[in-house]
Scaffold this active site. Sequence first.
Site, short mmCIF file in Angstrom:
data_model
loop_
_atom_site.label_atom_id
_atom_site.label_comp_id
_atom_site.label_asym_id
_atom_site.label_seq_id
_atom_site.Cartn_x
_atom_site.Cartn_y
_atom_site.Cartn_z
N ASP A 1 8.53 8.05 7.73
CA ASP A 1 7.72 7.43 8.32
C ASP A 1 7.70 7.23 9.76
O ASP A 1 7.09 6.95 10.73
CB ASP A 1 7.21 6.02 7.49
N HIS B 1 6.85 9.45 12.66
CA HIS B 1 5.47 9.35 13.38
C HIS B 1 5.97 8.55 14.86
O HIS B 1 5.71 9.06 15.62
CB HIS B 1 4.73 8.40 12.85
N HIS C 1 3.55 -0.10 -0.57
CA HIS C 1 3.69 0.42 0.81
C HIS C 1 3.06 -0.07 1.80
O HIS C 1 1.69 0.08 1.91
CB HIS C 1 3.56 1.86 0.92
#
EC number: 4.1.3.39
Length: 346
Positions: free
Chosen positions: A17, A20, A199
């Site tokens: 993640d 990004h 999440h």
Amino acid sequence: MNLHGKSVILHDMSLRDGMHAKRHQISLEQMVAVATGLDQAGMPLIEITHGDGLGGRSINYGFPAHSDEEYLRAVIPQLKQAKVSALLLPGIGTVDHLKMALDCGVSTIRVATHCTEADVSEQHIGMARKLGVDTVGFLMMAHMISAEKVLEQAKLMESYGANCIYCTDSAGYMLPDEVSEKIGLLRAELNPATEVGFHGHHNMGMAIANSLAAIEAGAARIDGSVAGLGAGAGNTPLEVFVAVCKRMGVETGIDLYKIMDVAEDLVVPMMDQPIRVDRDALTLGYAGVYSSFLLFAQRAEKKYGVSARDILVELGRRGTVGGQEDMIEDLALDMARARQQQKVSA
């Protein structure tokens, strides 16, 4: 809230993640340094792929500094106890990508779909389970549907062979009551042997509170990211979450000081900009927009002179979902033209 005596498996997202936030430009040296630091801190699971999962390298999603295979082969041999997971989005990643990841030594495959499209995961979940690895179904943007609909989709993934199902707050939109409802229903209705995970994203500043609510409701796995490195305002900051868990008597198996040092000494210096709840990230959470859209909207603002905040609000109004990154530039161009026409008319 009394969580004393509970235990949880933490799963670090900073190298997936977090891609990004780094525009997928993490070097092999940085990847290895962070992963080995997490390993030494006791992190049981670390996710490593392109931000959009295996096979994400593209014009639409961004070109990484290195391929998924290069990252995996650089990191996995260096780890002593941590296991590595790989994210796979059907339509981006293929069965061949899945097999490549397993050949590199990946132990967990997480197959992610939009929260209403679990049916597209059947082939990939089935293949991962057939190959004998820890297989996770990952329902993204779960704030967009009811708890009952999340359960319906989760049961599909479970039927395909997933041994863990995640309720995923991709937009950082949920509040603790919603997390409790959705995680609680999954825990009550799925097979007792099927684990439940959560999440979160920190776009509304709720990632830690939501993760605690998930544990209380029965989640066995919680995602987070060291120093919060991730899309939008980042994921649940793991060094903070470990400290909170320690105070609340929740067993994580993580060395608090070591994970604090990984965050401060390795991850923060990597950041291109501070990971925080700024006005654009807050807009993501408030409007319920996919967190990885943030940098796309900010780039469109610079290119077309249209506020990133206005772009994000309109994306939320239209109900856009992950995978529609190409719409952001089209929308910004339309908004710029409309504004220009208004000026001419005036």
